[in-house]
Scaffold this motif. Structure first.
Motif, PDB file in Angstrom:
ATOM      1  N   ALA A 204       2.771   6.024   1.280  1.00 45.63           N
ATOM      2  CA  ALA A 204       2.621   7.364   0.711  1.00 45.63           C
ATOM      3  C   ALA A 204       2.606   8.408   1.820  1.00 45.63           C
ATOM      4  CB  ALA A 204       1.363   7.433  -0.140  1.00 45.63           C
ATOM      5  N   ARG A 205       1.939   8.154   2.932  1.00 47.78           N
ATOM      6  CA  ARG A 205       1.900   9.082   4.070  1.00 47.78           C
ATOM      7  C   ARG A 205       3.298   9.289   4.642  1.00 47.78           C
ATOM      8  NH1 ARG A 205      -2.802   6.301   6.937  1.00 47.78           N
ATOM      9  NH2 ARG A 205      -4.481   6.934   5.593  1.00 47.78           N
ATOM     10  N   LYS A 206       3.987   8.144   4.803  1.00 48.38           N
ATOM     11  CA  LYS A 206       5.355   8.230   5.348  1.00 48.38           C
ATOM     12  C   LYS A 206       6.240   9.052   4.427  1.00 48.38           C
ATOM     13  CE  LYS A 206       5.506   3.993   8.053  1.00 48.38           C
ATOM     14  NZ  LYS A 206       6.101   2.675   8.204  1.00 48.38           N
ATOM     15  N   ASN A 207       6.128   8.797   3.124  1.00 49.36           N
ATOM     16  CA  ASN A 207       6.927   9.556   2.157  1.00 49.36           C
ATOM     17  C   ASN A 207       6.564  11.038   2.207  1.00 49.36           C
ATOM     18  OD1 ASN A 207       8.341   7.345   1.286  1.00 49.36           O
ATOM     19  ND2 ASN A 207       6.998   6.965  -0.493  1.00 49.36           N
TER      20      ASN A 207
ATOM     21  N   LYS B 114      -3.627  -1.947  -0.387  1.00 50.87           N
ATOM     22  CA  LYS B 114      -3.899  -0.519  -0.555  1.00 50.87           C
ATOM     23  C   LYS B 114      -3.507   0.246   0.708  1.00 50.87           C
ATOM     24  CE  LYS B 114      -7.417  -0.363  -4.096  1.00 50.87           C
ATOM     25  NZ  LYS B 114      -8.723   0.150  -4.485  1.00 50.87           N
ATOM     26  N   ASP B 115      -3.844  -0.350   1.866  1.00 49.37           N
ATOM     27  CA  ASP B 115      -3.478   0.296   3.139  1.00 49.37           C
ATOM     28  C   ASP B 115      -1.959   0.458   3.236  1.00 49.37           C
ATOM     29  OD1 ASP B 115      -6.054   0.637   3.971  1.00 49.37           O
ATOM     30  OD2 ASP B 115      -6.090  -1.118   5.315  1.00 49.37           O
TER      31      ASP B 115
END
Length: 146
Positions: free
Chosen positions: A134-137, A127-128
């Protein structure tokens, strides 16, 4: 005294309550007299030695009986000790088995818990990673817009 065959009747003194008779039965054969003596046979005189022998025999019987009773009690005590010893051994064996089973269950629980914790840890890592991606994207998209 009247005599009629095998019965002799002897009249006793008259009494105020009436007359009294003594009836004597005579045996049919002359040798039958010895079969039923009128007086009990007298015991022969016992000597001091005979009395001592009888007392010693009685004492020996008493000692023998006491020895038998003591032997029986000793056997019973020995049997009781064996039963108690066997019960103690069975209790110890039972306790050991219960302890072994408890240790096995505790070990299995520990292994299961460790496996679950590792699985959860792996899941959280996944999940991490997804969150990080997702944060990077998201950051890449924000930078691309500017």
């Amino acid at each position: 005294m009247a005599n009629t065959g095998d019965i002799h009747v002897k009249e006793l003194n008259k009494r105020s309550s009436g007359q009294a008779f003594e009836i004597i039965l005579t045996p049919s054969t002359p040798d039958a007299k010895g079969a039923f003596p009128l007086s009990p046979t007298k015991k022969k005189e016992t000597s001091l030695d005979e009395i001592k022998k009888k007392l010693e025999a009685a004492d020996e019987r008493r000692r023998s009986h006491e020895a038998e009773v003591l032997k029986h009690l000793a056997e019973k005590r020995e049997h009781d000790k064996e039963v108690i010893q066997k019960a103690i051994e069975e209790k110890c064996n039972f306790s050991k088995k219960v302890q072994e089973k408890m240790n096995q269950k505790m070990e299995a629980n520990k292994e299961n818990r460790t496996a679950r914790m590792e699985a959860l840890s792996e899941k959280f890592k996944e999940k991490d990673k997804k969150l990080e991606e997702a944060r990077k994207n998201k950051e890449a998209m924000k930078e691309g817009e500017h």
